[in-house]
Design an enzyme around this catalytic site. Structure first.
Site, PDB file in Angstrom:
ATOM      1  N   CYS A   1       1.004   6.154   4.889  1.00 26.59           N
ATOM      2  CA  CYS A   1       2.335   5.534   5.292  1.00 26.59           C
ATOM      3  C   CYS A   1       3.520   6.104   4.407  1.00 26.59           C
ATOM      4  CB  CYS A   1       2.084   3.980   4.938  1.00 26.59           C
ATOM      5  SG  CYS A   1       3.135   2.787   5.600  1.00 26.59           S
TER       6      CYS A   1
ATOM      7  N   GLU B   1      -6.466   2.133   2.737  1.00 24.50           N
ATOM      8  CA  GLU B   1      -7.191   1.466   1.581  1.00 24.50           C
ATOM      9  C   GLU B   1      -7.465  -0.045   1.538  1.00 24.50           C
ATOM     10  OE1 GLU B   1      -4.170   2.165   2.068  1.00 24.50           O
ATOM     11  OE2 GLU B   1      -2.925   1.086   0.954  1.00 24.50           O
TER      12      GLU B   1
ATOM     13  N   HIS C   1      -2.540   2.008   6.349  1.00 26.90           N
ATOM     14  CA  HIS C   1      -2.871   1.822   5.097  1.00 26.90           C
ATOM     15  C   HIS C   1      -4.581   1.694   4.979  1.00 26.90           C
ATOM     16  CE1 HIS C   1       0.514   0.852   2.418  1.00 26.90           C
ATOM     17  NE2 HIS C   1       1.081   0.747   3.583  1.00 26.90           N
TER      18      HIS C   1
HETATM   19  N1  GLN Z   1       8.824   1.549   4.786  1.00 29.73           N
HETATM   20  C1  GLN Z   1       8.221   2.363   3.826  1.00 29.73           C
HETATM   21  C2  GLN Z   1       8.955   3.662   3.608  1.00 29.73           C
HETATM   22  O1  GLN Z   1       9.825   3.955   4.338  1.00 29.73           O
HETATM   23  C3  GLN Z   1       6.692   2.856   4.095  1.00 29.73           C
HETATM   24  C4  GLN Z   1       5.936   1.440   3.980  1.00 29.73           C
HETATM   25  C5  GLN Z   1       4.617   1.616   3.564  1.00 29.73           C
HETATM   26  O2  GLN Z   1       4.055   2.469   2.854  1.00 29.73           O
HETATM   27  N2  GLN Z   1       3.816   0.460   3.592  1.00 29.73           N
HETATM   28  O3  GLN Z   1       8.693   4.465   2.681  1.00 29.73           O
END
Ligand code: GLN
Length: 193
Positions: free
Chosen positions: A78, A179, A177
């Site tokens: 992410c 995890e 994610h």
């Molecule tokens: N929206 C977040 C970002 O731009 C990422 C979201 C996340 O890691 N769950 O960093």
């Protein structure tokens, strides 16, 4: 095996417990000295802008660039995928890229209405590695989308026809994610790399 988890901000604790449950020694990485102790690294989810600023303040940007360039396995999830990407759209102007993998990502690409969603995705590479063919329960939270993959970047999974997990050399990233899946197979794959 010593696995680092970048612990500047975000979802690092959950990654650390998955890696520990798989038998890895885990180091929470906050400084260049911490990074020097590890032979592989998870860059977790969280907020890429905050993580980028914290890495800059801690003097970690160049050590992280050297780490990924050295070919040591690195797994970004992410916000971690955003940080590792070569190019980021809809980021802050002062947000830094580690450029570890030749992909372009767009932050928060799924819009406000669908902030978060969960879906089971097939990941054939898990089956190929002997880790089972069952779909992986992918949890997306304000996720980025991978809008471009460069030559030599392998797409491991797609969601809505967009790459959601990709790999190139020793670098693997997911826009979801892992995890939070209750499924440690992607971490296992990472520890084997
Ligand atoms: N929206 C977040 C970002 O731009 C990422 C979201 C996340 O890691 N769950 O960093």
């Amino acid at each position: 095996m010593t696995a680092g988890v970048l612990a500047l901000q975000g979802a690092f604790a959950a990654h650390a417990s998955v890696l520990e449950s798989l038998g890895a020694t885990v180091v929470e990485v906050r400084t260049a000295d911490d990074l020097a102790l590890v032979d592989r690294l998870v860059v977790p989810g969280g907020e890429s802008t905050t993580m980028s600023m914290a890495a800059e303040r801690s003097g970690l940007l160049e050590p992280l660039r050297a780490f990924v360039a050295s070919g040591r396995p690195t797994f970004g999830t992410c916000a971690g995928a955003i940080l590792l990407a070569a190019e980021c759209f809809d980021g802050r102007a002062d947000q830094h890229q580690l450029a570890a993998i030749d992909i372009s990502v767009r932050r928060n690409a799924f819009g406000r209405q669908v902030d978060s969603f969960e879906v089971d995705v097939p990941i054939p590479a898990l089956g190929d590695a002997g880790l089972g063919d069952a779909g992986f329960h992918a949890v997306f939270i304000r996720a980025p989308a991978i809008e471009r993959v460069g030559d030599g970047v392998e797409v491991l999974a797609r969601v809505d026809d967009r790459p959601a997990a990709v790999r190139s050399g020793a670098i693997m990233v997911t826009t979801f994610h892992p995890e939070l899946a209750g499924d440690d197979r992607l971490h296992e794959l990472f520890l084997r790399s």
